[in-house]
Each structure stands twice: as structure tokens, then as C-alpha cells.
Write a protein that holds these residues in place. Structure first.
Motif, PDB file in Angstrom:
ATOM      1  N   VAL A  54       0.833  -1.203   0.000  1.00  0.00           N
ATOM      2  CA  VAL A  54       0.000   0.000   0.000  1.00  0.00           C
ATOM      3  C   VAL A  54       0.868   1.254   0.000  1.00  0.00           C
ATOM      4  CG1 VAL A  54      -1.603   1.361   1.414  1.00  0.00           C
ATOM      5  CG2 VAL A  54      -2.013  -1.083   1.049  1.00  0.00           C
ATOM      6  N   ILE A  55       1.918   1.275   0.815  1.00  0.00           N
ATOM      7  CA  ILE A  55       2.820   2.435   0.864  1.00  0.00           C
ATOM      8  C   ILE A  55       3.434   2.693  -0.504  1.00  0.00           C
ATOM      9  CG2 ILE A  55       5.014   3.277   1.797  1.00  0.00           C
ATOM     10  CD1 ILE A  55       4.298   1.804   4.412  1.00  0.00           C
ATOM     11  N   GLY A  56       3.854   1.617  -1.181  1.00  0.00           N
ATOM     12  CA  GLY A  56       4.430   1.770  -2.513  1.00  0.00           C
ATOM     13  C   GLY A  56       3.423   2.301  -3.514  1.00  0.00           C
ATOM     14  N   ARG A  57       2.213   1.745  -3.477  1.00  0.00           N
ATOM     15  CA  ARG A  57       1.190   2.187  -4.431  1.00  0.00           C
ATOM     16  C   ARG A  57       0.813   3.643  -4.199  1.00  0.00           C
ATOM     17  NH1 ARG A  57      -4.129   2.513  -4.084  1.00  0.00           N
ATOM     18  NH2 ARG A  57      -4.211   1.332  -2.133  1.00  0.00           N
ATOM     19  N   LEU A  58       0.713   4.045  -2.937  1.00  0.00           N
ATOM     20  CA  LEU A  58       0.337   5.426  -2.607  1.00  0.00           C
ATOM     21  C   LEU A  58       1.529   6.381  -2.660  1.00  0.00           C
ATOM     22  CD1 LEU A  58      -2.072   4.796   0.425  1.00  0.00           C
ATOM     23  CD2 LEU A  58      -2.690   5.298  -1.941  1.00  0.00           C
TER      24      LEU A  58
ATOM     25  N   GLU B 109      11.657  -3.695  -0.548  1.00  0.00           N
ATOM     26  CA  GLU B 109      12.481  -3.287  -1.687  1.00  0.00           C
ATOM     27  C   GLU B 109      11.602  -2.752  -2.821  1.00  0.00           C
ATOM     28  OE1 GLU B 109      14.738  -6.706  -2.707  1.00  0.00           O
ATOM     29  OE2 GLU B 109      16.104  -6.545  -0.975  1.00  0.00           O
ATOM     30  N   PHE B 110      10.476  -3.406  -3.046  1.00  0.00           N
ATOM     31  CA  PHE B 110       9.551  -2.955  -4.075  1.00  0.00           C
ATOM     32  C   PHE B 110       9.004  -1.562  -3.726  1.00  0.00           C
ATOM     33  CE2 PHE B 110       5.080  -2.552  -5.424  1.00  0.00           C
ATOM     34  CZ  PHE B 110       5.234  -2.608  -6.802  1.00  0.00           C
ATOM     35  N   ALA B 111       8.683  -1.355  -2.440  1.00  0.00           N
ATOM     36  CA  ALA B 111       8.163  -0.059  -2.003  1.00  0.00           C
ATOM     37  C   ALA B 111       9.199   1.038  -2.188  1.00  0.00           C
ATOM     38  CB  ALA B 111       7.723  -0.138  -0.541  1.00  0.00           C
ATOM     39  N   LEU B 112      10.478   0.716  -1.941  1.00  0.00           N
ATOM     40  CA  LEU B 112      11.531   1.713  -2.116  1.00  0.00           C
ATOM     41  C   LEU B 112      11.622   2.157  -3.575  1.00  0.00           C
ATOM     42  CD1 LEU B 112      14.465   0.403   0.110  1.00  0.00           C
ATOM     43  CD2 LEU B 112      13.065   2.438   0.474  1.00  0.00           C
ATOM     44  N   VAL B 113      11.457   1.203  -4.483  1.00  0.00           N
ATOM     45  CA  VAL B 113      11.482   1.545  -5.909  1.00  0.00           C
ATOM     46  C   VAL B 113      10.322   2.475  -6.238  1.00  0.00           C
ATOM     47  CG1 VAL B 113      11.260   0.624  -8.248  1.00  0.00           C
ATOM     48  CG2 VAL B 113      12.672  -0.569  -6.564  1.00  0.00           C
ATOM     49  N   ARG B 114       9.136   2.137  -5.711  1.00  0.00           N
ATOM     50  CA  ARG B 114       7.963   2.973  -5.979  1.00  0.00           C
ATOM     51  C   ARG B 114       8.113   4.363  -5.379  1.00  0.00           C
ATOM     52  NH1 ARG B 114       3.131   0.746  -7.666  1.00  0.00           N
ATOM     53  NH2 ARG B 114       2.610   2.960  -7.872  1.00  0.00           N
ATOM     54  N   LEU B 115       8.835   4.450  -4.247  1.00  0.00           N
ATOM     55  CA  LEU B 115       9.057   5.752  -3.613  1.00  0.00           C
ATOM     56  C   LEU B 115      10.169   6.540  -4.291  1.00  0.00           C
ATOM     57  CD1 LEU B 115       8.772   4.766   0.169  1.00  0.00           C
ATOM     58  CD2 LEU B 115       7.118   6.029  -1.190  1.00  0.00           C
ATOM     59  N   ARG B 116      10.890   5.899  -5.219  1.00  0.00           N
ATOM     60  CA  ARG B 116      11.956   6.535  -5.997  1.00  0.00           C
ATOM     61  C   ARG B 116      13.036   7.160  -5.114  1.00  0.00           C
ATOM     62  NH1 ARG B 116       8.042  10.266  -9.331  1.00  0.00           N
ATOM     63  NH2 ARG B 116       7.189  10.312  -7.223  1.00  0.00           N
ATOM     64  N   LEU B 117      13.346   6.477  -4.023  1.00  0.00           N
ATOM     65  CA  LEU B 117      14.339   7.020  -3.092  1.00  0.00           C
ATOM     66  C   LEU B 117      15.743   6.934  -3.653  1.00  0.00           C
ATOM     67  CD1 LEU B 117      12.939   5.634   0.282  1.00  0.00           C
ATOM     68  CD2 LEU B 117      12.688   7.912  -0.699  1.00  0.00           C
ATOM     69  N   ASP B 118      15.937   6.054  -4.651  1.00  0.00           N
ATOM     70  CA  ASP B 118      17.272   5.943  -5.240  1.00  0.00           C
ATOM     71  C   ASP B 118      17.626   7.153  -6.085  1.00  0.00           C
ATOM     72  OD1 ASP B 118      15.159   5.169  -6.906  1.00  0.00           O
ATOM     73  OD2 ASP B 118      16.525   4.104  -8.256  1.00  0.00           O
ATOM     74  N   LYS B 119      16.612   8.010  -6.389  1.00  0.00           N
ATOM     75  CA  LYS B 119      16.866   9.184  -7.233  1.00  0.00           C
ATOM     76  C   LYS B 119      17.036  10.459  -6.419  1.00  0.00           C
ATOM     77  CE  LYS B 119      14.271   7.367 -11.179  1.00  0.00           C
ATOM     78  NZ  LYS B 119      13.150   7.622 -12.112  1.00  0.00           N
TER      79      LYS B 119
ATOM     80  N   GLY C  37      18.422  13.474  -4.509  1.00  0.00           N
ATOM     81  CA  GLY C  37      19.637  14.258  -4.667  1.00  0.00           C
ATOM     82  C   GLY C  37      19.795  14.808  -6.064  1.00  0.00           C
ATOM     83  N   SER C  38      19.087  14.224  -7.042  1.00  0.00           N
ATOM     84  CA  SER C  38      19.174  14.755  -8.400  1.00  0.00           C
ATOM     85  C   SER C  38      18.257  15.954  -8.525  1.00  0.00           C
ATOM     86  CB  SER C  38      18.765  13.681  -9.407  1.00  0.00           C
ATOM     87  OG  SER C  38      17.371  13.461  -9.338  1.00  0.00           O
ATOM     88  N   GLU C  39      18.553  16.773  -9.541  1.00  0.00           N
ATOM     89  CA  GLU C  39      17.749  17.974  -9.723  1.00  0.00           C
ATOM     90  C   GLU C  39      16.317  17.629 -10.096  1.00  0.00           C
ATOM     91  OE1 GLU C  39      18.301  19.540 -14.130  1.00  0.00           O
ATOM     92  OE2 GLU C  39      20.216  19.487 -13.080  1.00  0.00           O
ATOM     93  N   HIS C  40      16.119  16.416 -10.679  1.00  0.00           N
ATOM     94  CA  HIS C  40      14.784  16.017 -11.089  1.00  0.00           C
ATOM     95  C   HIS C  40      13.928  15.595  -9.896  1.00  0.00           C
ATOM     96  CE1 HIS C  40      15.860  16.318 -15.280  1.00  0.00           C
ATOM     97  NE2 HIS C  40      16.922  15.549 -15.073  1.00  0.00           N
ATOM     98  N   SER C  41      14.561  15.383  -8.732  1.00  0.00           N
ATOM     99  CA  SER C  41      13.806  14.972  -7.555  1.00  0.00           C
ATOM    100  C   SER C  41      13.495  16.150  -6.637  1.00  0.00           C
ATOM    101  CB  SER C  41      14.576  13.896  -6.786  1.00  0.00           C
ATOM    102  OG  SER C  41      15.748  14.460  -6.190  1.00  0.00           O
ATOM    103  N   GLN C  42      13.956  17.343  -6.964  1.00  0.00           N
ATOM    104  CA  GLN C  42      13.667  18.517  -6.141  1.00  0.00           C
ATOM    105  C   GLN C  42      12.169  18.779  -6.136  1.00  0.00           C
ATOM    106  OE1 GLN C  42      16.039  21.916  -7.409  1.00  0.00           O
ATOM    107  NE2 GLN C  42      16.843  22.056  -5.334  1.00  0.00           N
TER     108      GLN C  42
END
Length: 545
Positions: free
Chosen positions: A343-347, A372-382, A384-389
Motif C-alpha cells: 500500500v505504501i508503494g502504491r500510494l 524493496e519494491f516499495a523503495l522503488v515505488r518511492l523513488r528514493l534511489d533518485k 539528490g538529483s535535480e529532477h527529484s527537487q
């Protein structure tokens, strides 16, 4: 009198106006003929003149005439003449064999069932959003009400087919009720879903319990896979409107929408319900659901808990704290934890990112994989990039510039429209029940720059009729919102969370308009300019809806 037949409609208009003011009853027959005038204004004033004259005998005799063109005008005049003799005359003619006249008389009796109560203070009813649910603003019973209702009931019992449906429509339009009213009306409209929902809608009220027959009928329509998605969505929305009085029944109905791929209308209904601010009064109930053995119930419980905690519009910190405690407890059990992570990932609930990171190290493989799936959905790996501001991290000018420079994706914007809670107060189609300002086709009226300003600075320009108002009540409560509907006795107010409250005017101490929009600033602070561009792209795609 000669001027009544003049070729010039302006002259005929002056004639009907003058004869009405002169009060000459001998002019009634001439006025009656002009109720069928080819010029609508002449016909309308002729009807008003007959009302001023109280020409009930002339109008009743017109119903016995073979000239059918006189019937509509005579009935329009009679429906505003509150005299027992008028009611008696109509009842005598109600059994007429001519179906058109019979239906007209039935509708006129419905209109005569209640009369308009006197207004001691004109300021109590003038406004930009009057009650539009019936012809009488503040209904009041009179001497013939019981007689009228008994006759209407008997005629409805014997009516069949299309005539029965027309009678039901007339009763609903005029807010007529009597013992056995609901069951009888549902039987008369048959199994046509749209007609059944049309009958049920005006009988629902968030203030009082709804008859079990109506709740059961809505549950049946909402839960039927054989019904069109649009019809099911209507039924679900009606159930959502009575959640405070029928919580268990409404909650169980919405369980059906959890965990499966649903058509678009049902997805929107699910998002509206699970983000409903009123559900924060039932945190413990949804916490229990989130630990259920049934996957669908777990999904509903977890979704509501996460939405309460992550809501950008709710200021109820007590409910948010309760939701967080309930969520913390779910980590202790594998099945609830997996469902919660899904649910956290979907939302894309970034507020719970620290907890998600912790669960990656969970010894239970299913939980760790879901994290791990939720982390991908939360896009936490991105990060720090300007696109995540996010918009909250930059200035207004920077946010607008970046948004206008991005193209955006309509599909992603549609998801944001749901996720950010826009759906609570806005619709994008005229087929949906109205809430706040309708946004379908909004980009044909406003530029992207103007829409950016309205989203980022909501109070800069406020649409007429949606000005925020504050109501101070006798019990000390304070209600802020915009007026959805207003009648002689109550005011329907929708707040920032999309929740509607019905306030009795007798309970209102003070009422004042506010300069601030009901939509607070910062609702999109958690998304990026590129995502805001996608939201605008979605609004652009609604032009043809």
C-alpha cells in the motif's frame, strides 16, 4: 382586451400585465388563452396574472375543455393558488382518462402539497448557491396537505409503467413523502438501475439514518459485477455519503474494491472514499481490518491508515498520531506488514520512507522483498538529483518556470489527481456529482501559467460561489468551507478535506466570508515541477470529457 390578440408580442405583453394589475376577473378567459402564447414571456406573465386574480374557477373549467392547449397554462396557475377548492377540483378530475391531463394534475397536486413559508428576513435566503433540489425553498404544510398526500399515494399504487415512473419523479421533485413512500417508489421504478438511483439519491441524508431498504438497494447495485461501472460508482458514492450513520455497511461494501483491477470510475470512487477525512474517526476499526486474515480487508485497512497519516489537507494531529501507532503495530506481523508495504508503494507515501528502509533488513523474506519494491515505488534511489527537487524546496518563480518548461504525461497526472487528493474537492466530468469547481476543460479557459498560480497560490483568485466562509455555532464549534447548497433551514458546507457538513441555521451564531481560499497553499509541495506538469497535462486531456 383587444390588445390581447395584437400581432405585436410587446403589445400583448403590456395587455396581460395591465389586466393582471387591474384585477378584472372578466379578463380571466382572455388571459387563459394567452398562456399558450407563442411568445414565452407573454405566456409566463399571463399565468402570473391568473394567479394574481386567483382565477381558480376559470382554470379548473379549462381542464374540462377539449382545447388541450389551455391545460398547461391553467395547471401552472393552479399550482400556486393554495385554496381547498382548488385541491377538491383537481381531485375530482384526477381520474380523467386522458393520460397527459392526468399526469399534469398529479404534478400540480405534488406542487400544492407544501407552500412557501413566510420570510421574516430576506437576507436569510439570498445567495449565490440557493437550494436547487425542489421548487419550494422553505416548505410548510397547510390545511390540504394530508388530503393531497393520501390521494397521491393511492394514485401511485394503481399507476403502472411509464406513468408510475413519471409520478415518482413528480413526488421526488416536489419533496413529497408519506408512509410506505420508499418501498412503493422503488417497486414502481422497477429494475432499471439509473431510475432506482435517481429515486434513492434525494432520500439520503448525512444527518439522519437511512432506511435499511435504501442501504440494501445501494449495496446490491454497488456489489453487482453485472452492473455498468458508472452505475456501481454512483451507488458507491451514495454509500460514501452516509458513512457516518452507516459505517459498518459502507465499510464492508468498499472492501469489494480492494485488491483487484477495477474500471476507471471505480478506481476514482475508491480513492475518494479511502481519503475521506471522516474515516479518521474510525482509526481503531481500520487498524483491526489491517490485521485481518482476508487480504481485501487488510488492503482497505492499511490504505485508510496510510492516507490518514499522509493527508496533506487534514490538520487532525490526534488522528494522525493514532494512525502512526496502528501502522507501527502492523510491522510486527508478516502478512499485515507485506500488505502495508504494498500500500505504501502504491500510494507513494514518502512520510513512511524511514520505516520502509528498516523493513528491507527484516528477516522475513516476503517482508524484505515487499520493502524493496516499495523503495522503488518511492523513488528514493533518485534523491539528490535535480529532477527529484520538490516544489517545497524551491521558490515560487522557480517552480513555475520548471513546470512550464516540462511537457508532462497525462497518465501520470491522472494518478497524481487521485494521490494528491484533488479528487476530494474537484471533478473532471459533468457526469460526476458536483463538488468544488469542475476542472474538466479548465485549460480551454485558463493558461498553464494561470493554473500554476491557482495551484501554488490558491487565494490569488477564487471562483465565484466557492468563496470560503466561516460559521460559528452555538455549541462552540467552528466550521470553515464553501457553501454547496442552502435551503431555508440549513446550509450544506464542504471543507478542505472534501467532507460535507449540514448546519442547521438555528445553530449558527455568526457567518462571515473569508479572503482565503478553502484550498490551502502547499498541497503540491511534496511533488516535483515535472509532476505538476503531468497534472496539468491530465487536465488538458479532459477537454472532451
Amino acid at each position: 382586451m383587444e390588445a390581447l390578440t395584437d400581432p405585436n408580442p410587446r403589445i400583448r405583453l403590456q395587455a396581460v400585465t395591465g389586466l393582471g394589475h387591474l384585477g378584472k376577473m372578466e379578463a380571466a378567459y382572455g388571459l387563459l388563452a394567452r398562456t399558450a402564447d407563442s411568445d414565452y414571456t407573454v405566456a409566463h406573465i399571463a399565468v402570473q396574472a391568473l394567479r394574481w386574480l386567483k382565477a381558480s374557477e376559470v382554470c379548473l373549467r379549462a381542464l374540462d375543455s377539449a382545447d388541450e392547449t389551455l391545460w398547461p397554462g391553467a395547471l401552472r396557475a393552479l399550482q400556486s393558488i393554495y385554496e381547498p377548492a382548488v385541491v377538491d377540483g383537481l381531485l375530482q378530475r384526477l381520474t380523467t382518462s386522458h393520460p397527459g391531463l392526468r399526469r399534469g394534475i398529479y404534478n400540480t397536486l405534488c406542487r400544492l402539497d407544501k407552500k412557501e413559508a413566510p420570510y421574516p428576513d430576506p437576507s436569510m435566503w439570498w445567495g449565490t448557491r440557493p437550494d436547487t433540489s425542489g421548487p419550494i425553498y422553505k416548505p410548510e404544510r397547510w390545511a390540504a396537505s394530508d388530503t393531497i398526500e393520501n390521494a397521491l399515494r393511492q394514485e401511485l399504487i394503481t399507476a403502472q409503467g411509464d406513468e408510475a415512473k413519471l409520478f415518482v419523479t413528480a413526488l421526488l421533485r416536489n419533496k413529497v413523502s408519506f408512509p410506505g413512500f420508499i418501498e412503493l417508489m422503488l417497486n414502481k421504478v422497477g429494475h432499471d438501475t439509473a431510475s432506482r438511483l435517481d429515486v434513492i439519491a434525494p432520500l439520503l441524508s448525512p444527518k439522519t439514518p437511512v432506511a435499511p431498504d435504501l442501504v440494501n438497494a445501494l449495496q446490491s447495485i454497488a456489489g453487482s459485477n453485472s452492473e455498468l461501472p458508472e452505475m456501481r460508482a454512483r451507488a458507491f458514492r451514495m454509500l460514501g455519503g452516509i458513512v457516518e450513520r452507516h459505517f459498518s455497511a459502507v465499510r464492508d461494501a468498499f472492501v469489494q474494491l480492494a485488491g483487484t483491477n477495477q474500471p476507471g470510475p471505480l478506481v476514482a470512487v475508491w480513492e475518494e472514499f479511502t481519503r475521506d477525512n471522516r474515516l479518521s474517526n474510525h482509526v481503531n476499526d481500520f487498524a483491526s481490518l489491517a490485521q485481518s486474515e482476508d487480504p481485501a480487508r487488510r488492503i482497505l485497512g492499511s490504505t485508510v491508515l496510510v492516507n490518514i497519516l499522509a493527508s496533506p489537507v487534514s490538520k487532525d494531529q490526534k488522528s494522525k498520531n493514532s494512525a502512526r501507532r496502528a501502522i507501527n503495530h502492523l510491522w510486527e506481523q508478516p502478512m499485515p506488514a507485506v500488505t502495508l508495504l504494498e500500500v505504501i508503494g502504491r500510494l507513494e507515501a514518502a512520510q513512511l520512507a524511514p520505516e520502509v528502509r528498516e523493513q528491507v533488513k527484516n528477516p522475513n523474506q516476503d517482508v524484505a522483498k515487499a520493502a524493496e519494491f516499495a523503495l522503488v515505488r518511492l523513488r528514493l534511489d533518485k534523491q539528490g538529483s535535480e529532477h527529484s527537487q520538490t516544489i517545497g524546496d524551491i521558490t515560487y518563480e522557480e517552480a513555475v518556470k520548471a513546470t512550464l518548461a516540462a511537457k508532462g504525461e497525462a497518465k501520470a497526472g491522472e494518478q497524481l489527481f487521485l494521490k494528491q487528493g484533488c479528487v476530494l474537492c474537484h471533478t473532471v466530468s459533468e457526469k460526476e456529482p458536483p463538488k468544488g469547481p469542475m476542472l474538466g476543460g479548465i485549460t480551454t479557459r485558463y493558461s498553464r501559467l494561470e493554473l500554476c498560480e491557482s495551484i501554488l497560490k490558491p487565494s490569488a483568485k477564487i471562483a465565484q460561489g466557492f468563496e470560503s466562509q466561516r460559521f460559528n455555532l452555538k455549541n462552540g464549534d467552528q466550521v470553515d468551507g464553501f457553501v454547496v447548497k442552502e435551503s431555508g433551514d440549513s446550509v450544506e458546507v464542504r471543507n478542505v478535506a472534501g467532507t460535507t457538513a449540514i448546519l442547521e441555521k438555528a445553530d449558527i451564531v455568526t457567518r462571515e466570508k473569508r479572503d482565503q481560499s478553502i484550498m490551502p497553499e502547499g498541497l503540491v509541495a511534496n511533488i516535483t515541477p515535472a509532476e505538476l506538469a503531468s497534472l496539468l497535462a491530465f487536465l488538458e486531456s479532459t477537454r472532451a470529457k
